[in-house]
Design a protein around this motif. Structure first.
Motif, short mmCIF file in Angstrom:
data_model
loop_
_atom_site.label_atom_id
_atom_site.label_comp_id
_atom_site.label_asym_id
_atom_site.label_seq_id
_atom_site.Cartn_x
_atom_site.Cartn_y
_atom_site.Cartn_z
N PHE A 50 38.99 7.62 18.74
CA PHE A 50 38.28 8.52 19.65
C PHE A 50 36.97 8.99 19.01
O PHE A 50 35.92 8.96 19.63
N MET A 51 37.07 9.42 17.76
CA MET A 51 35.88 9.91 17.05
C MET A 51 34.82 8.81 16.93
O MET A 51 33.62 9.07 17.13
N ASN A 52 35.25 7.61 16.58
CA ASN A 52 34.29 6.51 16.41
C ASN A 52 33.56 6.19 17.70
O ASN A 52 32.35 5.95 17.69
N SER A 53 34.26 6.18 18.81
CA SER A 53 33.59 5.89 20.08
C SER A 53 32.72 7.07 20.52
O SER A 53 31.64 6.87 21.08
N TYR A 54 33.16 8.28 20.23
CA TYR A 54 32.37 9.47 20.59
C TYR A 54 31.07 9.53 19.77
O TYR A 54 30.04 9.99 20.26
N LYS A 55 31.15 9.04 18.55
CA LYS A 55 29.99 9.08 17.65
C LYS A 55 28.80 8.33 18.23
O LYS A 55 27.66 8.72 18.02
N TYR A 56 29.05 7.27 18.99
CA TYR A 56 27.95 6.50 19.55
C TYR A 56 27.38 7.13 20.82
O TYR A 56 26.29 6.78 21.23
N ILE A 57 28.13 8.03 21.42
CA ILE A 57 27.63 8.74 22.60
C ILE A 57 26.85 9.97 22.15
O ILE A 57 25.72 10.18 22.57
N ALA A 58 27.48 10.77 21.31
CA ALA A 58 26.83 11.96 20.77
C ALA A 58 26.10 11.56 19.49
O ALA A 58 26.28 10.47 18.97
N GLU A 59 25.30 12.44 19.02
CA GLU A 59 24.63 12.16 17.75
C GLU A 59 25.57 12.49 16.61
O GLU A 59 26.45 13.33 16.74
N ASP A 60 25.35 11.84 15.47
CA ASP A 60 26.22 12.07 14.31
C ASP A 60 26.24 13.53 13.89
O ASP A 60 27.21 14.02 13.35
N SER A 61 25.13 14.22 14.11
CA SER A 61 25.05 15.61 13.70
C SER A 61 25.59 16.57 14.76
O SER A 61 25.49 17.77 14.62
#
Length: 140
Positions: A70-81
């Motif tokens: 979930f985190m990995n896919s969310y990372k590409y939608i939201a910014e890493d920061s």
């Protein structure tokens, strides 16, 4: 002859504009990633609920794995920061390094995941994750 060249050049320019517009739209389309986030959040929720019922270490590990997906896919939608991503990353650290602490609070984790299964941007889900992080941090 010049009229044909001008027409062809005009048509080529119009086709290039259309192609570039469609390409930009496709690059910015995150609907597939949002669906993947929901699927991973739902899978993590189911595994942590199962862990709450059975206490099986395998269910916990599958839940952690699905939470990371979930985190990995969310990372590409939201910014890493993104603050939401950072809260999830901190919780993932607790899941890996201090699983006993997290395992005693799976009810709080499942409540947060229920919100995120409905909407991956739901602020209440990330708020509950931040509260859980703070409780884990100050637990002795």
């Amino acid at each position: 002859m010049k009229k044909i060249h001008k027409t062809l050049i005009s048509m080529l320019i119009i086709m290039c504009i259309i192609f570039c517009s469609l390409w930009i739209y496709e690059i910015n389309d995150t609907s597939d990633l949002e669906e993947l986030c929901k699927i991973n959040a739902t899978s993590a929720l189911n595994e942590f609920k199962r862990f709450g019922e059975t206490g099986s270490e395998g269910d916990y590990r599958y839940g952690v794995s699905d939470f990371k997906a979930f985190m990995n896919s969310y990372k590409y939608i939201a910014e890493d920061s993104s603050t939401d991503y950072i809260w999830c990353n901190i919780l993932y650290g607790y899941m890996i390094h201090e699983p006993q602490k997290v395992q005693t609070r799976t009810d709080q984790l499942t409540k947060a995941l229920e919100y995120l299964c409905e909407d991956i941007y739901h602020p209440q889900g990330y708020h509950l994750i931040s509260v859980l992080n703070n409780e884990l941090r100050y637990e002795s």
